[in-house]
Scaffold this motif. Structure first.
Motif, PDB file in Angstrom:
ATOM      1  N   HIS A  98       0.954  -1.287   0.045  1.00 52.78           N
ATOM      2  CA  HIS A  98       0.070   0.214   0.080  1.00 52.78           C
ATOM      3  C   HIS A  98       0.888   1.253   0.004  1.00 52.78           C
ATOM      4  O   HIS A  98       0.471   2.155  -0.668  1.00 52.78           O
ATOM      5  N   ALA A  99       2.092   1.028   0.654  1.00 56.27           N
ATOM      6  CA  ALA A  99       2.793   2.476   0.617  1.00 56.27           C
ATOM      7  C   ALA A  99       3.502   2.664  -0.782  1.00 56.27           C
ATOM      8  O   ALA A  99       3.827   3.652  -1.136  1.00 56.27           O
ATOM      9  N   CYS A 100       3.598   1.645  -1.389  1.00 55.44           N
ATOM     10  CA  CYS A 100       4.067   1.587  -2.836  1.00 55.44           C
ATOM     11  C   CYS A 100       3.161   2.079  -3.790  1.00 55.44           C
ATOM     12  O   CYS A 100       3.527   2.964  -4.630  1.00 55.44           O
ATOM     13  N   LEU A 101       2.141   2.052  -3.606  1.00 58.15           N
ATOM     14  CA  LEU A 101       0.869   2.591  -4.293  1.00 58.15           C
ATOM     15  C   LEU A 101       0.671   3.925  -3.993  1.00 58.15           C
ATOM     16  O   LEU A 101       0.353   4.811  -5.037  1.00 58.15           O
ATOM     17  N   VAL A 102       0.750   4.267  -2.648  1.00 57.92           N
ATOM     18  CA  VAL A 102       0.812   5.566  -2.292  1.00 57.92           C
ATOM     19  C   VAL A 102       1.816   6.467  -2.877  1.00 57.92           C
ATOM     20  O   VAL A 102       1.537   7.595  -3.604  1.00 57.92           O
ATOM     21  N   GLN A 103       3.108   6.058  -2.830  1.00 54.15           N
ATOM     22  CA  GLN A 103       4.263   6.627  -3.594  1.00 54.15           C
ATOM     23  C   GLN A 103       4.049   6.835  -5.162  1.00 54.15           C
ATOM     24  O   GLN A 103       4.453   7.757  -5.586  1.00 54.15           O
ATOM     25  N   MET A 104       3.533   5.761  -5.734  1.00 55.21           N
ATOM     26  CA  MET A 104       3.239   5.747  -7.145  1.00 55.21           C
ATOM     27  C   MET A 104       2.359   6.851  -7.437  1.00 55.21           C
ATOM     28  O   MET A 104       2.380   7.433  -8.287  1.00 55.21           O
ATOM     29  N   TYR A 181      12.170   3.666  -7.024  1.00 52.50           N
ATOM     30  CA  TYR A 181      11.133   3.761  -6.202  1.00 52.50           C
ATOM     31  C   TYR A 181       9.728   3.035  -7.004  1.00 52.50           C
ATOM     32  O   TYR A 181      10.203   2.422  -8.054  1.00 52.50           O
ATOM     33  N   CYS A 182       8.674   3.404  -6.696  1.00 55.05           N
ATOM     34  CA  CYS A 182       7.548   2.418  -7.293  1.00 55.05           C
ATOM     35  C   CYS A 182       7.008   3.209  -8.477  1.00 55.05           C
ATOM     36  O   CYS A 182       6.046   4.124  -8.260  1.00 55.05           O
ATOM     37  N   GLU A 183       7.597   3.220  -9.452  1.00 54.05           N
ATOM     38  CA  GLU A 183       7.084   3.758 -10.765  1.00 54.05           C
ATOM     39  C   GLU A 183       6.063   2.957 -11.461  1.00 54.05           C
ATOM     40  O   GLU A 183       6.170   1.577 -11.261  1.00 54.05           O
TER      41      GLU A 183
END
Length: 318
Positions: A98-104, A181-183
């Motif tokens: 979920h943190a990855c989706l937020v960063q994306m 990073y979550c690109e």
């Protein structure tokens, strides 16, 4: 690598950011110039925001758009750099799904916002040069705020489906992201199911945002150039061109690495992966660092205000 902890929706509980594939041994040293650029970006944009906020004479469309650009740059840099530096200095780092989706979301939404702000600034330059007597009525403060709100809403609404589409994809225990990073495409490529909807929608957003904004910017500057060539005298032409020079530098610094990153994901299979990742990182660092420097040097009101502040500090008795 497989992820041991998975959720009932078949996506991993965490992803693992590996940094720059092929340059893992050099990442420790690469982090230092990246950290320096981040510090310059944060300090520079905060100074620009403080100057615009405290100086009533700068509460004009051009500077309000510049303040929007500074906020956008701060969000873009801060949403990625702290995690990126931890990857560079401490090795591959976990990030929750979920943190990855937020960063994306923040990376792509505010990239779209930055593109929209640059487009709005091009329109401001067009109105200022081609319709100078109507500039204050066309681009009043409420109009600028409304335009900024529309740019923000466009970025949020267009990018929000990225996360929704990715949540529906199965990952089959694949969680190793070959990126810092979550690109969006870096995550989509890990999916083991049919990811065509995510890919197609990503293309749609890219062409809608970048294509539309670049078209408006190109038309605006074509009309500006046409108007400048009609001005009597060389001095008048040089002054008009000078007002647009800083904006052109900012546009090139943003769109060149942006387009390189976008096209490399789809068509640049022969480009070394570490080159692609480095450019993708610089895409989030160079514009935030460069924008306050360019506008601070090229904009007389901001430059004079900064010099005035430093002169006052030098006069304070010890």
């Amino acid at each position: 690598m497989s992820c041991l902890n998975t959720s009932s929706q078949s996506h991993p509980a965490t992803f693992l950011l590996v940094g720059i594939p092929g340059l893992q041994e050099a990442q420790f040293w690469i982090a230092f110039p990246f950290c320096t650029m981040y510090v310059v970006a944060v300090l520079g944009n905060i100074i620009v925001l403080l100057i615009i906020h405290t100086e009533p004479s700068l509460h004009q469309p051009m500077y309000l758009f510049l303040a929007m650009l500074a906020v956008t740059d701060l969000v873009l840099a801060t949403s990625t750099l702290p995690k990126m530096l931890s990857v560079f200095w401490q090795g591959p780092r976990e990030i929750s799904f979920h943190a990855c989706l937020v960063q994306m979301f923040f990376v792509h939404a505010f990239s779209a916002v930055e593109s929209g702000v640059l487009m709005a600034m091009a329109l401001d330059r067009y109105v200022a040069i081609c319709c100078p007597l109507r500039h204050s009525s066309i681009l009043s403060v409420p109009a600028v705020v409304s335009l900024g709100s529309l740019v923000l809403a466009r970025g949020v609404l267009l990018v929000s489906p990225f996360s929704l589409l990715i949540r529906r994809l199965p990952f089959c225990h694949h969680c190793l992201i070959a990126h810092c990073y979550c690109e969006h495409m870096a995550v989509v490529k890990l999916a083991c199911g049919d990811a065509r909807a995510s890919v197609i929608y990503g293309l749609f957003v890219a062409f809608t945002v970048v294509g539309g904004d670049v078209l408006v910017i190109a038309v605006s500057y074509a009309m500006i150039l046409q108007a400048v060539l009609k001005l009597p005298g060389t001095d008048a032409r040089l002054k008009a061109v000078s007002t647009c020079a800083s904006h052109c530098c900012v546009i090139l610094a943003f769109y060149i690495p942006c387009l390189f990153t976008f096209l490399t994901h789809r068509f640049g299979h022969n480009i070394p992966h570490h080159v692609h990742i480095l450019v993708a990182n610089l895409y989030l660092l160079v514009p935030p660092m460069l924008n306050p420097i360019v506008y601070g040097v090229r904009t007389r009101q901001i430059r004079d205000r900064v010099l005035h502040i430093f002169q006052q500090k030098q006069r304070v008795p010890v």
